[in-house]
Design a protein around this motif. Sequence first.
Motif, short mmCIF file in Angstrom:
data_model
loop_
_atom_site.label_atom_id
_atom_site.label_comp_id
_atom_site.label_asym_id
_atom_site.label_seq_id
_atom_site.Cartn_x
_atom_site.Cartn_y
_atom_site.Cartn_z
N ALA A 84 0.83 -1.21 0.00
CA ALA A 84 0.00 0.00 0.00
C ALA A 84 0.87 1.26 0.00
CB ALA A 84 -0.93 -0.01 1.21
N GLU A 85 0.25 2.36 -0.37
CA GLU A 85 0.95 3.65 -0.49
C GLU A 85 1.41 4.16 0.88
OE1 GLU A 85 -0.21 8.27 -1.63
OE2 GLU A 85 -1.64 6.65 -1.92
N PRO A 86 2.70 4.51 1.03
CA PRO A 86 3.19 5.06 2.30
C PRO A 86 2.55 6.42 2.59
CG PRO A 86 5.01 4.30 0.93
CD PRO A 86 3.79 4.31 0.06
N VAL A 87 2.32 6.69 3.85
CA VAL A 87 1.81 7.99 4.27
C VAL A 87 2.92 9.02 4.17
CG1 VAL A 87 0.92 9.33 6.23
CG2 VAL A 87 0.05 7.01 5.77
N GLN A 88 2.62 10.15 3.58
CA GLN A 88 3.61 11.20 3.46
C GLN A 88 3.80 11.89 4.81
OE1 GLN A 88 5.38 11.77 0.60
NE2 GLN A 88 4.26 9.97 -0.15
N GLY A 89 5.06 12.13 5.18
CA GLY A 89 5.36 12.80 6.44
C GLY A 89 4.94 11.95 7.63
N GLN A 90 5.61 10.82 7.80
CA GLN A 90 5.26 9.87 8.86
C GLN A 90 5.23 10.56 10.23
OE1 GLN A 90 5.24 6.04 8.36
NE2 GLN A 90 4.73 6.77 6.31
N GLY A 91 4.11 10.38 10.94
CA GLY A 91 3.95 11.00 12.25
C GLY A 91 3.93 9.98 13.36
N GLU A 92 3.41 10.38 14.52
CA GLU A 92 3.32 9.48 15.66
C GLU A 92 2.27 8.39 15.38
OE1 GLU A 92 5.15 9.47 18.43
OE2 GLU A 92 6.33 11.16 17.61
#
Length: 296
Positions: A84-92
Motif C-alpha cells: 500500500a501507499e506510504p503515508v507522506q510525512g510519517q507521524g506518531e
Amino acid sequence: MALLAALTLLCGCGKKEAQPQQEDMAVNIVPVEGVTALELCDGEVTLRFARTDDTWHWVDDGTFPLDQDAVAALLALPSSLAAAEPVQGQGELSGYGLETPKKYVTATADGADSTIYVGSQTSDGRWYVLTPDGVVRLAAQADGEALSRSIYDMAVLPELPAITEENLISLTLTGAEGKQVTFSVDESGVRRSGARDVTEKTALLVDELGKLAVTACVDYDPADGAAAVCGLDVPEAILAVNYVNAHGGDGALTLTVGGSTGDGGRYVTLNGDATIYRMEETGLAQVLTLAALGLS
C-alpha cells in the motif's frame, strides 16, 4: 494447492509485539507456498488457520469444511497491505490508531511470524496500516474489511442432489400443523397419493425440488438451544424424499425448514445433521405452501 501470489515476511521476527514500534526491519519476499499459518483479528474475533501438507484448516475446529480458495484469497492480504501507499510525512503512531492496535494479520513461514497492524479508517474509507518495515501506509478499504470476514463465509456448502420427475421415487412433506403431503411414483411415472393421481397438483413442487440450494452456513457446530432459536425444534416443514442417485442406487434427502431469518431466508438442516444453513424463501415457496395447506 498452487498459490502464485507473494507475501512480505519479516526475517528473524518472533511473536507479534503488543505495541509496534517504527524501526528499520529486514524484509524478504517469501512465496505464499512457504506460509504455514495465518492469523487475523478484527479487534473482537480472531481467526487462525494452519496448513498441513497442501490443505488448510481452521485451528479452532479441524473438521470445519473450509473452502481452500477462501484461504488462498486471505493469503494475498498481507502482501497487498505491504504494497500500500506510504503515508507522506510519517507521524506518531497514535495519530493513525496504531499505538496499541487491536487489529492485525500475522503470517508464519519457517517458524517466523510477520505481523501487519491495522489502525484507524480514514474519511475516504482507507485504513492506516503499519507494515514490518516500520512504515505507516494507506491500505484499500476492502483489505481492511477482510479482517472481519466470518468463518461461516468460508464454509464449503453442501450440494443438494438433483431431484427431478425422472429420478423421484417418493415424497413425504409434513407441516407444523399436522398437514401432510405424501406420494410415490408408479411404473408409468404417475405420482399417486394412495389411488389418487396428484401429478398435476405436485408439478410445481417437483420442479422446486430440482432447484433446492443452500445459500449460507449459519452455525456449523451449534450450541444447545440454537435450533430452538432458529425455529428448528418445531419446524414449519419436514421434507423427506427418496430418489435414484447418479449411480443408480437409492438416495434419500431430509430437509427440515425452521423459522425466518428476517431477510428473506429460512433456517434449515439437512439429513439430521446439526449444522444450521440458510435457504432462500423464494426457493421454498411450494414446500412451505403445501406444508401449511396440504393438497386441495
